[in-house]
Design an enzyme around this catalytic site. Sequence first.
Site, mmCIF file in Angstrom:
data_model
loop_
_atom_site.group_PDB
_atom_site.id
_atom_site.type_symbol
_atom_site.label_atom_id
_atom_site.label_comp_id
_atom_site.label_asym_id
_atom_site.label_seq_id
_atom_site.Cartn_x
_atom_site.Cartn_y
_atom_site.Cartn_z
ATOM 1 N N HIS A 106 0.797 -1.230 0.000
ATOM 2 C CA HIS A 106 0.000 0.000 0.000
ATOM 3 C C HIS A 106 0.834 1.286 0.000
ATOM 4 O O HIS A 106 0.516 2.248 0.708
ATOM 5 C CB HIS A 106 -0.935 0.023 1.207
ATOM 6 C CG HIS A 106 -2.010 -1.029 1.191
ATOM 7 N ND1 HIS A 106 -2.551 -1.541 0.037
ATOM 8 C CD2 HIS A 106 -2.643 -1.680 2.213
ATOM 9 C CE1 HIS A 106 -3.476 -2.439 0.342
ATOM 10 N NE2 HIS A 106 -3.544 -2.555 1.646
ATOM 11 N N HIS A 180 -9.682 2.075 0.260
ATOM 12 C CA HIS A 180 -9.632 0.969 1.216
ATOM 13 C C HIS A 180 -10.738 1.065 2.270
ATOM 14 O O HIS A 180 -10.488 0.881 3.468
ATOM 15 C CB HIS A 180 -8.250 0.959 1.872
ATOM 16 C CG HIS A 180 -7.788 -0.388 2.290
ATOM 17 N ND1 HIS A 180 -8.477 -1.147 3.212
ATOM 18 C CD2 HIS A 180 -6.731 -1.118 1.911
ATOM 19 C CE1 HIS A 180 -7.826 -2.288 3.389
ATOM 20 N NE2 HIS A 180 -6.765 -2.302 2.602
ATOM 21 N N GLU A 320 -11.718 -3.438 -3.022
ATOM 22 C CA GLU A 320 -10.704 -2.487 -3.478
ATOM 23 C C GLU A 320 -10.465 -2.721 -4.965
ATOM 24 O O GLU A 320 -9.787 -3.673 -5.347
ATOM 25 C CB GLU A 320 -9.400 -2.711 -2.713
ATOM 26 C CG GLU A 320 -9.523 -2.650 -1.213
ATOM 27 C CD GLU A 320 -8.432 -3.454 -0.518
ATOM 28 O OE1 GLU A 320 -7.246 -3.203 -0.766
ATOM 29 O OE2 GLU A 320 -8.761 -4.356 0.267
HETATM 30 C C1 BGC Z 1 -4.726 -6.438 1.849
HETATM 31 C C2 BGC Z 1 -4.582 -7.174 3.173
HETATM 32 C C3 BGC Z 1 -4.079 -6.190 4.190
HETATM 33 C C4 BGC Z 1 -5.065 -5.056 4.297
HETATM 34 C C5 BGC Z 1 -4.669 -4.002 5.301
HETATM 35 C C6 BGC Z 1 -5.694 -5.324 2.048
HETATM 36 O O1 BGC Z 1 -5.784 -4.605 0.867
HETATM 37 O O2 BGC Z 1 -5.144 -7.273 0.823
HETATM 38 O O3 BGC Z 1 -3.722 -8.265 3.041
HETATM 39 O O4 BGC Z 1 -3.930 -6.799 5.430
HETATM 40 O O5 BGC Z 1 -5.211 -4.462 3.054
HETATM 41 O O6 BGC Z 1 -3.400 -3.584 5.096
#
Ligand code: BGC
Length: 354
Positions: A106, A180, A320
Amino acid sequence: MSIETKVFGVTKNGETVHSYTLTGKNGFAVTLIDFGATVKNIIAPDRKGELADVVCGYDRLSDYEDADGYQGAVVGRFGNRIGKGRFTLEGKDYTLYCNDNTNHLHGGRVGFSHRVWQTEIRESGDADRVIFSLVSPDGDEGYPGTLRVTVEYCLADGCELVISYRATTDKTTVLNLTNHTYFNLAGFDSGDVLEHMLYLDADRFVETDAELIPTGRVLPVLDTPMDFRTTKPIGRDFDLTYEPLKLAGGYDHCMVFTDTLHDPIKSPRAIVTEPKSGRTLTMYTSLPCVQFYSANFMSNPDFPFKGGYTQKKQHAFCLETENMPDSMNHEGFTDCVLKAGEEFTSVTVYRFGN
Ligand code: BGC
């Protein structure tokens, strides 16, 4: 329709963060904050007209700064994981900050989810807009190119949140922008989402390893718990003996939409219904995939949600919209490269009903 602006708090760096509440019809309202271009609240009516906040999040700005769940935020430059934080682009090797074991997640140490965005407000009769923008400098978190990004949230039709992303660069780079938000259509403080009914127009998914890094294989959903092409409760096949679910501790997979010749405006890619309240969420997108995440890591007792509600895993789900994670490292994966002179655009619509 109207937009109400308030001060939400001050970051540890001394930047003032605002909240923006867009009000639609029948009590539908969306509150955004400029920290992370985050969706903080979505108030939606049920079939009796009763209102509930259907997204997780915090009361305090410091929790958005310190917690690791990316609650409601825009993540970038690259949503999801890049294996070992490494890739090669136009013959040059790049190494990114690894914030998830030995991988990049991310956007890295201070991704777009943890920055204060510039804000522009546009009010109009039937569609109010908040437009967030930021400039990510060349070399930011290890990525090449100066990236200029705007994310526009538009409240349309009184119950529809339209998110439009745009980006340009001055040098070839990679990106995967998404939002998210963690949804629970019964209300974020009402228990798990395993009884929510889900339809997903995805016939394949990206296989991942124990660190949730793509193996390079894209597998059919047919005859597996990953198949949501016929609507079923999220928890019906929540079988942790099935290897992909076992490795991820639940659903946390890039689901690949069924075809590419699809009109994103006309047919939805996901429909979620919460049977008791009757609330529905219908999702349209121009992107080829969605990370369907059943909030398996959402369990940090140090960061209670709004009103003090303790966060628990599987008490929400994320949709997402995205390109494939780690896509620059796998042949045949969707294209995440943006070149100078090009413009990246994508649109995702979350339409609420009851
Ligand atoms: C991911 C997860 C992650 C979460 C929070 C999601 O987009 O796929 O694996 O734990 O985000 O970071």
